[in-house]
Scaffold this active site. Structure first.
Site, PDB file in Angstrom:
ATOM      1  N   SER A 220       0.828  -1.197   0.000  1.00 59.46           N
ATOM      2  CA  SER A 220       0.000   0.000   0.000  1.00 59.46           C
ATOM      3  C   SER A 220       0.865   1.250   0.000  1.00 59.46           C
ATOM      4  O   SER A 220       1.917   1.290   0.628  1.00 59.46           O
ATOM      5  CB  SER A 220      -0.894   0.011   1.241  1.00 59.46           C
ATOM      6  N   ASP A 245     -10.497  -0.128   9.491  1.00 57.04           N
ATOM      7  CA  ASP A 245     -11.393  -0.145   8.328  1.00 57.04           C
ATOM      8  C   ASP A 245     -12.822  -0.486   8.747  1.00 57.04           C
ATOM      9  O   ASP A 245     -13.787   0.074   8.245  1.00 57.04           O
ATOM     10  CB  ASP A 245     -10.928  -1.180   7.290  1.00 57.04           C
TER      11      ASP A 245
END
Ligand code: HEM
Ligand code: FES
Lengths: 422, 189, 254
Positions: A220, A245
């Site tokens: 990422s 998340d």
């Protein structure tokens, strides 16, 4: 990927399966141990949110498809039967109809996140292009889904959009006839759109799998746009990022639920509660909000073919972005000039969206033209030049110590709050 | 790129211990439990949407006019998507149904438990073996060895009370829920 | 950069507002007070029942509501016996019978409201060429919803303003798009006699029929909003827990 860290499974069944088909090792690798830069902010949650949206769309779509009838004589009524008679049918339909909008909101934020932090740059070009393909597949899916309830907007939206293809010389008209399966949008069209609307989300799912596979090769990106240099820069995905998340997903669901339960038709159009009538076009036909910027670009060009090409071009430039942006620095944080233009582009997109909802005449036509010109200027001229001309700010040495090496300016200019460390 | 080593001090659950850890465990548990309740309740609408809808339930009872059915005749009506046999039995058929020795039946049931009025036999026309529709409604149909119905699929014979007498079917033809609303009209369901 | 960001935010807000403004178009439609508006609002059943009386006695002579089963009215408080009686008051086509002919039978609650005309062409022929739209979804199919319906029904004017020439058979309405409408002004003071004794002013009638039309357009609206309150409260609790967990977890990072 290094297999150094093969996990030890305690459950004998898991162990047995895993030694023959290492799906658990893979899952552990990709979603448990996967190292995530520890400084990512909440904008990084929108990928997960989009993923959840896809799952919700497929789940609700499947049960809707069990009740829906793809025939022009009864399609409208079958949707009303879902709304009135099927147990929780109204809920499933509103979750699906508003879900399309929520999916686009999540994906658009996800994309602008990528634009801001330079997530499309090497080595993430294929990852980015897969994202553009996902956007295209979403657009096709949503467009065909909107045709299914067979209201006035369904019918006229389908007519206008399929007619776009007639702009191509020679092949245009035969293509349109082929798309329709007749000489106007009619039962064969509805039928095939239903089949494709059912199929495409699974193509989309496949693209999403590739998209994440590509992500897990390069890792990422993060707000600083620099690579993680070692374990001190990352946290294992689970539980740190799953929980974070998860929180973001729940907050997004609150926003989503507010629409579903309290304003379920706000994002739709009243005309779609009037059954399709091939003899009467509604006074204002507008596409769904998520298509408006592209619709504005289409109408800004005073030439049929030109408009169509510009509209598709607007998406094509996104795919070419990794090569159009010549700067080696990823994050906007260290690109003081590009940062300004990023926000101008964001405003441009909103303005185009607004112009797309307005009648294509007078001042709004002018606005759409300026907006369109700026859009292409940004990608085709500004970005290549800026990469050469702009002097980026000094990059921090590593994710762990941005403030030490990068100086106060970075911290002050940091738009995204770095991860709190309680 | 892919790093799989945990940073020091972040080794999953093995952190600082003591009071903090137990509070965290409690939070994990509470969050997990509430999340699980949410997911479980979200699943119900999906399942329930596949149950019969309001329009299906509303049509679940229908009225049948018996006046035109002469003695010896039979009609088939559709109820809940299934054929229902309505037979206006003759005196001979009634007699046959009543005089059977219940001990000889595979699925013993006296005739008067299967009818509301002796002349009207109403049964669901679906073979209890594997779901075919037995023959015997039309005058030209074979009615089997017991004057009732004969299922052509695997050879089940039903008598004039719709009871299984011979062949592979395990049970009698089902008597649906119904009530006479007048001398010549019934409501099914 | 700050200012750019706030410019974006205000652009977004403006977009939302303008979207709403665009919805109301040229004529401003006044908002009415509805028992069913807002997060906690529910349909006023008594009003909707009166509205049904108007639908039955006035509107349904020209308009259909063909997507609505009569049993739906259980949602505004009619009992099963009342529904049976209401249904039996309608003749519905059934058949074919054994002779192959269609025949009429009294309605049952499972039937939908029968339409006044056998098809659209017949409806046009009987109405000067204008097609009275189906009313099943009218409250959702018009910009402005029930406020528009109320405005429309009370917006007829005997004499059109200066300079407007009505076409033959047309009527002037302040709120109808284009102002010329085939439908005449049908709500008269005491045009109906309410079963519950409520004085039948034109405003009262317009209010009641609009409430009824809102109900039949979305019979599950009350259930939807009630579920929404629960779902959102639940999600807020879950979000709180998730946030606490996340804080606790990330606090172990050094
Ligand atoms: C990427 C995922 C999807 C998107 C973006 C999407 C989008 C849409 C949209 C915009 C509508 C029109 C909603 C309305 O105004 O009524 C719709 C309707 C519909 N969709 Fe989907 N959809 C997706 C996935 C699916 C899947 C996987 C299925 C089936 C398995 C499905 C089945 C249906 C059906 C049956 C309808 C018609 C019912 C209705 O109008 O509500 N959808 N979809
Ligand atoms: S299904 Fe009737 S005998 Fe097998």
């Amino acid at each position: 990927m290094a297999q150094a860290h093969a996990p030890q499974f305690k459950n004998p069944v898991v162990k047995w399966i895993d030694s023959r088909l290492p799906i658990f090792t893979m899952l552990d690798h990709e979603y448990n141990q996967y190292p995530m830069p520890r400084n990512v902010n909440y904008l990084w949650a929108f990928g997960a949110i989009a993923g959840i949206m896809l799952v919700i769309m497929i789940a609700t779509g499947l049960v809707l498809a069990m009740q829906y009838a793809a025939n022009t004589h009864i399609a409208f009524e079958s949707v009303e039967r879902i709304m009135r008679d099927v147990n929780y049918g109204w809920l499933l339909r509103y979750v699906h109809a508003n879900g399309a909008s929520m999916f686009f909101i999540a994906v658009y934020i996800h994309m602008f996140r990528g634009l801001y932090y330079g997530s499309y740059k090497a080595p993430r070009e294929i990852l980015w292009i897969l994202g553009v393909l996902i956007l295209l597949a979403m657009m096709a899916t949503a467009f065909m889904g909107y045709v299914l309830p067979w209201g006035q907007m369904s019918f006229w939206g389908a007519t206008v959009i399929t007619n776009l293809f007639s702009a191509f010389p020679l092949v245009g008209d035969p293509i349109v006839t082929w798309l329709w399966g007749g000489f106007s949008v009619d039962n064969p069209t509805l039928n095939r759109f239903f089949a494709l609307h059912f199929l495409l989300p699974f193509v989309l799912l496949g693209l999403v799998v590739l998209h994440t596979a590509a992500l897990h090769v390069s890792g990422s990106n993060n707000p600083l746009g620099i690579d993680a240099k070692g374990p001190q820069d990352t946290v294992p995905f689970n539980p740190y990022v799953t929980v974070k998340d998860g929180f973001a997903v729940v907050v997004f669901l609150i926003f989503y639920a507010a629409f579903v339960f309290f304003a379920p038709n706000y994002l739709g159009h009243p005309d779609n509660y009037i059954p399709a009538n091939p003899l009467v076009t509604p006074a204002h036909i507008v596409p769904e909000w998520y298509f408006l910027p592209f619709y504005a670009i289409l109408r800004a060009i005073p030439d049929k073919l030109g408009g169509v090409l510009a509209m598709f071009g607007a998406i094509a430039v996104l795919a070419a972005l990794p090569w159009l942006d010549t700067s080696k620095v990823r994050s906007c944080k260290f690109r003081p000039i590009y940062r300004q233009f990023f926000w101008i582009l964001a405003i441009d997109a909103l303005v185009l969206g607004y112009a797309g909802a307005m009648p294509a005449e007078g001042v709004w036509l002018l606005v759409a033209r300026i907006g369109t010109a700026y859009y292409f200027f940004h990608f085709l001229i500004l970005l290549p030049l800026l990469g050469k001309l702009e002097r980026p700010l000094p990059l921090p040495a590593s994710i762990c110590e941005p403030v030490l090496k990068g100086g106060g300016r970075v911290a002050a200019g940091a738009h995204a709050k770095p991860m709190e460390k309680a | 790129m892919a790093q799989t080593t945990h940073p020091p001090g972040t080794g999953g659950h093995a952190a600082s211990g003591g009071e903090g850890a137990s509070r965290r465990d409690f939070l994990y548990l509470a969050t997990g439990a509430v999340g699980a309740i949410g997911v479980a309740s979200a699943v119900w609408p999906f399942i329930d949407s596949m149950n019969p809808a309001a329009d299906t339930l509303a049509l679940a009872s229908i009225d049948v006019d018996l006046a035109p059915v002469q003695e010896g005749q039979a009609i088939t009506v559709t109820w809940r998507g299934k054929p229902v046999f309505v037979r206006h039995r003759t005196a001979k058929e009634i007699e046959e149904a009543r005089t059977v020795n219940l001990g000889d039946l595979r699925d013993p049931a006296a005739d008067d438990t299967r009818v509301k009025k002796p002349e009207w036999l109403i049964v669901v026309g679906i073979c209890t073996h594997l779901g075919c529709v037995p023959l015997g409604q039309k005058p030209t149909d074979p009615r089997g060895d017991y004057d009732g119905w004969f299922c052509p699929c695997h050879g089940s014979h039903y008598d004039t009370a719709g009871r299984i007498r011979k062949g592979p079917a395990p049970a009698n033809l089902v008597v649906p829920q119904y009530a006479f609303t007048s001398d010549t009209a019934v409501r099914l369901g | 950069m700050r200012s750019l960001k706030s410019a974006i935010l205000s652009a977004a807000v403006a977009l939302g507002l303008a979207g709403a403004a665009q919805a109301s178009e040229a004529v401003h439609i006044p908002k009415q007070e509805w028992a069913h508006s807002g997060v906690f609002g529910t349909i006023d059943k008594a009003s909707a029942q009166r509205g049904f009386q108007i639908y039955k006695e006035v509107c349904s002579t020209c308009h259909s509501a063909k997507l609505v089963p009569i049993r739906t009215l259980a949602g505004i408080g009619f009992s099963e016996d009342e529904l049976k009686a209401i249904a039996a008051g309608y003749e519905v086509q059934a058949g074919p019978n054994d002779a192959g002919e269609m025949f009429m039978r009294p309605g049952i609650p499972a039937d939908r409201f029968p339409s006044p005309f056998p098809n659209d062409n017949a409806a046009r022929a009987a109405n000067n060429g204008a097609l009275p739209p189906d009313l099943s979804l009218i409250a959702k199919a018009r910009v402005g919803g029930e406020d528009y319906l109320y405005a429309f029904l009370t917006g007829f004017e005997e004499n059109p303003p200066e300079g407007v020439t009505l076409m033959p058979g047309m009527n002037y309405n302040k709120y109808f798009p284009g102002h010329q409408v085939g439908m005449p002004n049908i709500l008269m003071p005491d045009g109906v006699t309410y079963a519950d004794g409520t004085p039948a002013t034109v405003q009262q009638q317009a209010h009641d029929i609009s409430a009824f039309l809102t109900f039949i357009a979305e019979p599950h609206m009350d259930a939807r909003k009630q579920m929404g309150v629960k779902v959102i409260l639940f999600l807020i609790v879950l979000a709180g827990l998730m946030y606490a967990t996340k804080r606790k977890l990330w606090s172990t990072l050094h």
